[in-house]
Enzyme design. Sequence first.
Site, mmCIF file in Angstrom:
data_model
loop_
_atom_site.group_PDB
_atom_site.id
_atom_site.type_symbol
_atom_site.label_atom_id
_atom_site.label_comp_id
_atom_site.label_asym_id
_atom_site.label_seq_id
_atom_site.Cartn_x
_atom_site.Cartn_y
_atom_site.Cartn_z
ATOM 1 C CG ASP A 1 33.043 56.650 -22.749
ATOM 2 O OD1 ASP A 1 32.724 57.260 -21.700
ATOM 3 O OD2 ASP A 1 33.475 55.658 -23.220
ATOM 4 C CG HIS B 1 35.744 64.343 -20.926
ATOM 5 N ND1 HIS B 1 36.187 65.142 -21.707
ATOM 6 C CD2 HIS B 1 35.304 63.359 -21.323
ATOM 7 C CE1 HIS B 1 36.694 64.105 -22.777
ATOM 8 N NE2 HIS B 1 35.753 63.166 -22.674
ATOM 9 C CG ASP C 1 34.451 73.027 -13.614
ATOM 10 O OD1 ASP C 1 33.897 71.946 -14.247
ATOM 11 O OD2 ASP C 1 33.437 73.796 -13.537
ATOM 12 C CD GLU D 1 34.737 60.710 -18.698
ATOM 13 O OE1 GLU D 1 36.073 60.568 -18.862
ATOM 14 O OE2 GLU D 1 34.063 60.100 -19.560
HETATM 15 O O1 9MR Z 1 36.959 55.241 -13.691
HETATM 16 C C1 9MR Z 1 37.965 54.638 -14.367
HETATM 17 C C2 9MR Z 1 39.559 54.662 -13.713
HETATM 18 O O2 9MR Z 1 39.164 53.931 -12.504
HETATM 19 C C3 9MR Z 1 40.489 54.154 -14.468
HETATM 20 O O3 9MR Z 1 41.713 54.193 -13.995
HETATM 21 C C4 9MR Z 1 40.617 54.738 -15.856
HETATM 22 C C5 9MR Z 1 41.570 54.362 -16.834
HETATM 23 O O4 9MR Z 1 41.365 52.902 -17.158
HETATM 24 O O5 9MR Z 1 39.235 54.621 -16.404
HETATM 25 C C6 9MR Z 1 38.114 55.280 -15.865
HETATM 26 O O6 9MR Z 1 37.050 54.681 -16.137
HETATM 27 C C7 9MR Z 1 36.839 55.829 -17.618
HETATM 28 C C8 9MR Z 1 36.256 54.499 -18.634
HETATM 29 O O7 9MR Z 1 37.836 53.634 -18.979
HETATM 30 C C9 9MR Z 1 35.898 55.003 -19.902
HETATM 31 N N1 9MR Z 1 34.713 55.706 -19.488
HETATM 32 C C10 9MR Z 1 35.027 56.887 -18.821
HETATM 33 C C11 9MR Z 1 35.396 56.411 -17.576
HETATM 34 C C12 9MR Z 1 35.752 57.554 -16.534
HETATM 35 O O8 9MR Z 1 36.768 58.390 -16.758
#
Ligand code: 9MR
Length: 796
Positions: free
Chosen positions: A343, A677, A726, A735
């Site tokens: 993102d 992602h 994947d 991601e």
């Molecule tokens: O890495 C993060 C994970 O530990 C959390 O459980 C999750 C939900 O809050 O969010 C992950 O972080 C994401 C972030 O919120 C937005 N950018 C992408 C991150 C990786 O998926």
Amino acid sequence: MRPALPLAVVLLLATAVPAAAVDGPELIPNGSFDTEAAPWWTTPDMVADTSSGSLCVDVPGGSSTAWSSIVGVDGVPLVKGETYRFGFTVSGTAEVPIRALVQMNTEPWTSTSEVGPIMQAEPQPYEVGFTSTMDWPAGQVVFQVGGAPDDWRFCVDDVSVHTGELPAPFEQETATRVRVNQLGYLPTGPKRASLVTEETDAVPWHLLDPEGEEVATGTTTPRGEDRTADENVHVITFDDVDATGAGFTLVADGETSHPFAIDADLYADLASDALGYFYLARSGIEIDAVLVGDEYARPAGHLDVAPNTGDTAVGCQAPRPWYAGWTCDGTFDVRGGWYDAGDHGKYVVNGGIAVHQLLDTWERALVAQGREDAEAGALADGTAAIPEAGNGVPDVLDEARWELEWMQRMQVPAGVGSAEYAGLAFHKVQDDGWTGLPLPPDEDPQARQVHRPSTAATLNLAAVAAKGARLWEPYDEEFAASLLASARTAWAAAEQTPDLYASALDGNEGGGPYDDKDVSDEFYWAAAELFLTTGDDEFADAVTGSPVHSADLTGAVAFDWQRTAALGRMDLALVPSELPDRDAVRDSVVTLADFALYQQGKAFFGQPYQPSDARFEWGSNGIILNNAVTLAAAADITGDDEYRTAALESLDHVLGRNALDQSYVTGYGTEFSRNQHHRTFAAQLDPTLPHPPAGTLSGGPNSSIQDPVAAQTWPQGCVAQRCYLDNIQSWSTNEMTINWNSSLTWMAVWASSDGGPTFSGASYGVDGVALAWILAGSLVVVVGLATFLLARRKKS
Ligand code: 9MR
């Protein structure tokens, strides 16, 4: 968390859920809520509202259980042994996990089907199959939606249960049952592989060179069932092989592994590619084709060039119920930094751990090798493809500076909005709402906003600005001083406002939440870094007076963006200082590493991560590598080869020695992740776009099924190591992020120096020559003492 997939796409991706051959009649009364809610009911804490054509309820926050707030319907007849399809579409204003159940309508409420989706803003469809375990003519369908900390709104539609064929179970294909580190092994390191087999007795293995000639042979060690893989596993150990080269294979139980190398330079390219990821993640700068090639070049993102509406003068988040009372006006220049992941959000929490690990990659080399050798080694200036290469500063510090300067811009200046926020750091800057994929950053049309400051973000800034200050000091005194000033201001602001927490509800509108309601570990980490940089008593007291200082940090996860205590503890252990109880701190880091060793001993695929509930968390590959970092730290502290060996073996897992025969690093190994992602590296959606660059780590298996593609694939759960796809839309398993690539960078740089020279001395920058003198001196004393004692014995 992410833009919802259009229904058609979800169904297309849901290959595991083919249409049932013969469907029985609908068993759910009024599952479409077109005009009314009846006969559906809710618990008394909520009122059903069907004005939108779905059934919606305002769920009160603060209850402790999921079943304190329920939406349900009775009269669903269940016949034991009959197969059913259970479907529904749900959404929520907060990212809350709910439980959807088909169950008995009375105690003991036994269920025969359960789905546990996490709510998204856009409605998500789910469908599972189940075979009823009970004859129960008066079954019910319930949605248990309680247990969230704050109020939120839940909506459900299109609920359906009917008899039908069970969907075919989803099978991940693997090419071979002999699982190796597909990149290879260091000549001086451990060489281990895992064999997945039904055999319970040892079987022979053969190591072959590229010509098929046998180089070594032996027998496997049966280890038994690995609970995170649901497989019976044998381990193959060929540590003593001294052949080197490329194209080796292992043969066992009639299977041949992927080819791999045994090579001292194994990790050199990975170290530079993993670091190179950060330049490609930079916001606010053109990514130069001369440095990265046409495929990865792109215009600068978020410099307020249309259609971008940020980040040089970004306004404040509109009022939100969860941040009631926050006032903020003005606009802020928050250009620069790294995009967090797939993102376009930029988050101070998470930016913190990522930049810490890059800085630490350098600091570890500095402490272990001394400045001169570190500057000439793998991290030398001019070795990375970044614009600052050749400026006289190690490239990894230049890359870290890009993020540090952005974090400084995220600090609320004095005189803006309410004075109580000055010095704190905005929690994040992000889009107004989720954008779709693909979308390069310079084409993002969404409005951008800074979100309410948080104590956690402020302490992240304090910690890394302090660490950055001591490392930048020899290269740019002015920058170092400005970092230290930011760190001190942030610390003071956090002390004044110690409990301003980011809300989990602030994670459903175009960016992640990075919420955290325990910041004692962030206080500790920041105090540790400030102390190591300044030596000030104030920070020494904050370190030794913190309950975190002596707390037991052992657990399945040594550290991550939310659990940061070990970052402080490891630096206190490794960076020389006058801390009074430094020896105890060093011992505690070894204890932390011992827990990683313990986990690795229970895992049969090399990973130092084997949670007792056999479930993997979101970002498991980052967790595995961070646990490996603790092992590397213990190797430095003790000089004990067992820790170095364990840290190196950990890399095997993410590079292919796992239940899915998958290398999770793009471009490394034979079967590697390539569809993470991401909005720019989105070749899976548009073949004219690139795949992620080489050296990009996927987050990896996540037991919690937190995205629609995962939910459609494993509606009723999956075995930890297998919870991975994947697929570009599986953001909860696949991601890429700055904080996972920073773990990879740390470990790859460390491994590229062969586990590096270990260091257990007490002064900053003791180099090899000094160490040799110390050892020689000790030898003279020991020999002298022995001669003296021997002479005395002879006399008596
Ligand atoms: O890495 C993060 C994970 O530990 C959390 O459980 C999750 C939900 O809050 O969010 C992950 O972080 C994401 C972030 O919120 C937005 N950018 C992408 C991150 C990786 O998926």
